[in-house]
Design an enzyme around this catalytic site. Structure first.
Site: not given
Ligand SMILES: NC(=O)c1ccc[n+]([C@@H]2O[C@H](COP(=O)([O-])OP(=O)(O)OC[C@H]3O[C@@H](n4cnc5c(N)ncnc54)[C@H](OP(=O)(O)O)[C@@H]3O)[C@@H](O)[C@H]2O)c1
Length: 246
Positions: A6, A8-9, A29-30, A57, A152
């Site tokens: 939805s 970010g990555i 979810r979104t 999830l 985390y």
């Molecule tokens: N950003 C960073 O600095 C960073 C660095 C290292 C690793 N990561 C990893 O990269 C991955 C993506 O993170 P991001 O940075 O893109 O974060 P983000 O922008 O917060 O996006 C997180 C995504 O996970 C989904 N999500 C969370 N809880 C969920 C649930 N219960 N059911 C379904 N979907 C769920 C959210 O969708 P909904 O809320 O719409 O459900 C959203 O699409 C994660 O595994 C994070 O740990 C991020």
């Protein structure tokens, strides 16, 4: 399939794969955001398609229902990108159990359930060139002295172990399905705003102190991993912003 498509990555990865011509089921979810992204991909004339699917999830029934829908409507999953994840600001000394459970449910259990279901889907269709990619983190490789990241970090250390364990089990099963994790440092997404949901200024500061990675930088790593020839197994790609110290 891409989880957490939805924002970010995950949204960037889903878009890039559709641009490459793949049929992608994007879940979160979104689901409205994924529907908008699907329309965007369509009007851009990308050769693939994005199929939005609403899934929480943290609920196993939701995940199993999604795999069952993918099986009946699209035959199965060949590439599973476990991207969804989150951080809650719950330290080890005073954090809430509910925050820990949310991180464990999504970052560890959902990733494991999706991996198992994706593997079973490949196996039943004799898909021997599938790929499972886990979006890990640099926090899966070292513990930084910031209490809000400790639990985390434990979930991401689990992702490191799960990816290598998966690689070993796939070898034991004599398949050519590959297991990879990608471990970024700071990526400018919604992540920090969700981690510090009560302190948006702190969240914004996370992405202002250095030039961060962009979701598209991680996407390029995903495309590279998927583009390698069948005999090449990439275990982990660690990627940080050049200016990141930890
Ligand atoms: N950003 C960073 O600095 C960073 C660095 C290292 C690793 N990561 C990893 O990269 C991955 C993506 O993170 P991001 O940075 O893109 O974060 P983000 O922008 O917060 O996006 C997180 C995504 O996970 C989904 N999500 C969370 N809880 C969920 C649930 N219960 N059911 C379904 N979907 C769920 C959210 O969708 P909904 O809320 O719409 O459900 C959203 O699409 C994660 O595994 C994070 O740990 C991020």
């Amino acid at each position: 399939m891409v989880t957490g498509a939805s924002v970010g990555i995950g949204a960037a990865v889903a878009r890039a794969l559709v641009q490459q011509g793949l049929k992608v089921v994007g879940c979160a979810r979104t689901v409205g955001n994924i529907e908008e992204l699907a329309a965007e991909c369509k009007s851009a004339g990308y050769p693939g398609t994005l199929i939005p699917y609403r899934c929480d999830l943290s609920n196993e029934e939701d995940i199993l229902a999604m795999f069952s829908a993918i099986r009946s409507q699209h035959s199965g999953v060949d590439i599973c990108i476990n991207n969804a994840g989150l951080g809650r600001p719950d330290s080890l000394l005073s954090g809430s159990t509910s925050g820990w459970k949310e991180m464990l449910n999504v970052n560890v259990l959902a990733l494991s359930i999706c991996t198992r279901e994706a593997y079973q889907s490949m196996k039943e269709r004799n898909v021997d060139d599938g790929h499972i990619i886990n979006i890990n983190s640099m926090s899966g490789h070292r513990v930084v002295p910031q209490s809000v990241t400790h639990f985390y970090s434990a979930t991401k250390y689990a992702v490191t172990a799960l990816t290598e364990g998966l690689r070993q089990e796939l070898r034991e099963a004599q398949t050519h399905i590959r297991a990879t994790c990608i471990s970024p440092g700071f990526v400018e997404t919604q992540f920090a705003f969700r981690l510090h949901d009560k302190d948006p200024e702190k969240a914004a500061a996370t992405y202002e102190h250095i030039k961060c990675l962009q979701p598209e930088d991680v996407t390029e790593a995903v495309i590279y991993v998927l583009s390698t020839p069948p005999h090449v197994q990439i275990g982990d790609i660690q990627m940080r912003p050049t200016e990141q110290v930890t």
